[in-house]
Enzyme design. Structure first.
Site, short mmCIF file in Angstrom:
data_model
loop_
_atom_site.label_atom_id
_atom_site.label_comp_id
_atom_site.label_asym_id
_atom_site.label_seq_id
_atom_site.Cartn_x
_atom_site.Cartn_y
_atom_site.Cartn_z
N LYS A 24 -127.71 -1.93 14.86
CA LYS A 24 -127.43 -2.35 13.48
C LYS A 24 -127.29 -1.19 12.51
O LYS A 24 -126.53 -1.27 11.56
CB LYS A 24 -128.49 -3.34 13.00
CG LYS A 24 -129.85 -2.74 12.83
CD LYS A 24 -130.90 -3.81 12.57
CE LYS A 24 -132.23 -3.16 12.29
NZ LYS A 24 -133.36 -4.04 12.63
N ARG B 254 -143.26 -10.48 8.91
CA ARG B 254 -141.83 -10.71 8.79
C ARG B 254 -141.57 -11.95 9.62
O ARG B 254 -142.22 -12.96 9.40
CB ARG B 254 -141.01 -9.48 9.20
CG ARG B 254 -139.68 -9.43 8.44
CD ARG B 254 -138.80 -8.25 8.77
NE ARG B 254 -138.23 -8.35 10.11
CZ ARG B 254 -137.43 -7.42 10.65
NH1 ARG B 254 -137.13 -6.34 9.96
NH2 ARG B 254 -136.94 -7.56 11.87
#
Ligand SMILES: *Cc1c(COP(=O)(O)O)cnc(C)c1O
Length: 365
Positions: free
Chosen positions: A38, A132
């Site tokens: 990413k 998260r």
């Protein structure tokens, strides 16, 4: 020949080497790797270098990046790290495996998997304290129970993510807890959770110091493959290359000027009131590079150029002892944030160094 500036030069040989060394290191205890693409916008040549180096999966947070890699001919098992419900249909068409923590999303994935006659695999993310993504331990059993009832999904494994939002360190305690959960779930549901993905580049110290890795058999690595560092203290991992990426920018003004602005000081272009250090008259240079290109604060020069500040399109450096002239180029190392922004900027040319490695080839020298 004048080369385009700004540009980022990318050494595929170094990335491949890093992937190989890490694959061998973690492989010693049965841990396979997902190469995380990413931060490089799913650059296909970089993914290919990671695969050449031995990673078994390529993982990315963006469907568009995975589509880009597939279109370029990269073939591997693709893993989507972030799974929006609204993209469920495209996800089952494009990727093999996705990380998940919501039943509603799984229902959609299963629905579209049926429509497109696909079997989609999921890795169930567990909350281990970083806050998260992940299912709370108390809800894990009922989540797995519901997931197992969805006909077109297969649970490929389980995973957790630490040291991202909450900065929680992967250690013996949380890794052992994950392993124990795996044992429990496998007994409870009489299933085999194949992939046990224990974390990311922050798991290096745990790995080096742990007595054993328990059930952990996979890690998802971006930064350590790309930049050669672990992410708890950003220490260099022995043997890895830290300069696979170099950013080059052009000097557009080089003059001796005072170091203190004159006139009344108000807010700068980004709403901060700047503070200056008096260095007297000094040699300074302006680079054609700014915050619209890259996170300037994460750039580091190895020839001791010091960055004084930046605006959207300009970066100011002290060029003492460097004799910089207009038209010269200067180069910088990048941290993760700078790499991410530079690779995403349409203004920075990506120059893949292919003289030492072919797209799917071996290192020539
Ligand atoms: C980005 C990401 C990773 C890779 O993290 P690095 O610190 O670059 O190794 C791993 N897992 C998930 C879920 C991610 O989003």
């Amino acid at each position: 020949m004048t080369l385009f500036m700004p540009r980022i030069e990318i050494s595929l040989a170094k990335i491949q080497d890093n992937a190989r060394i890490l694959s061998e290191l973690y492989g010693q205890q049965g841990i396979s790797l997902m190469g995380v693409s990413k931060a490089v916008l799913g650059e296909p040549a970089i993914a290919a270098a990671m695969i050449q180096g031995g990673v078994e999966f390529i993982a990315d947070s963006r469907l568009e990046n995975i589509q880009r890699m597939k279109a370029a001919g990269v073939t591997t098992q693709f893993v989507l790290l972030r799974t929006p419900l609204s993209q469920a249909e495209a996800i089952v068409k494009v990727v093999d495996i996705s990380l998940n923590s919501e039943i509603e999303t799984l229902k959609n994935l299963s629905y579209y998997a049926q429509i497109h006659n696909k079997s989609h695999q999921i890795i169930v993310m567990v909350e281990m304290g970083d806050l998260r993504e992940g299912i709370l331990l108390a809800d894990l059993s009922s989540f797995i129970h519901k997931a197992l009832s969805l006909p077109h999904l297969k649970i490929a494994g389980i995973g957790c993510n630490l040291a991202c939002y909450g900065g929680v360190r992967p250690d013996d305690r949380n890794m052992r807890e994950l392993s124990e959960r795996v044992d429990k779930l496998e007994k409870e549901f009489r299933i085999n959770l194949g992939v046990i993905s224990g974390g990311n580049s922050a798991n290096y110290e745990w790995y080096k110091t742990a007595q054993g890795v328990g059930r952990i058999n996979n890690l998802r690595l971006g930064e350590s493959i790309l930049l050669g560092r672990e992410t708890i203290g950003r220490k260099i991992i022995p043997g890895l290359h830290t300069r696979a990426f170099q950013l080059f920018a052009e000097v557009i003004e080089a003059k001796i000027k005072p170091s203190l602005p004159w006139g009344e000081i108000c807010q700068d272009a980004f709403g901060h009131v700047p503070v200056f250090q008096d260095r007297g008259l000094h040699q300074r240079a302006i680079l054609a590079l700014g915050r619209q290109d890259v996170l300037v604060s994460g750039l580091k020069s190895d020839n001791t150029l010091e960055i004084l500040g930046s605006s959207s399109d300009h970066t100011i450096v002290t060029s003492k002892n460097h004799g910089l002239k207009v038209g010269d180029e200067v180069n910088f190392n990048l941290d993760y944030g700078s790499l991410l922004t530079a690779m995403t900027s349409p203004f920075i040319k990506k120059v893949i160094q292919t003289e030492v490695i072919d797209f799917y080839g071996d290192i020539a020298a």
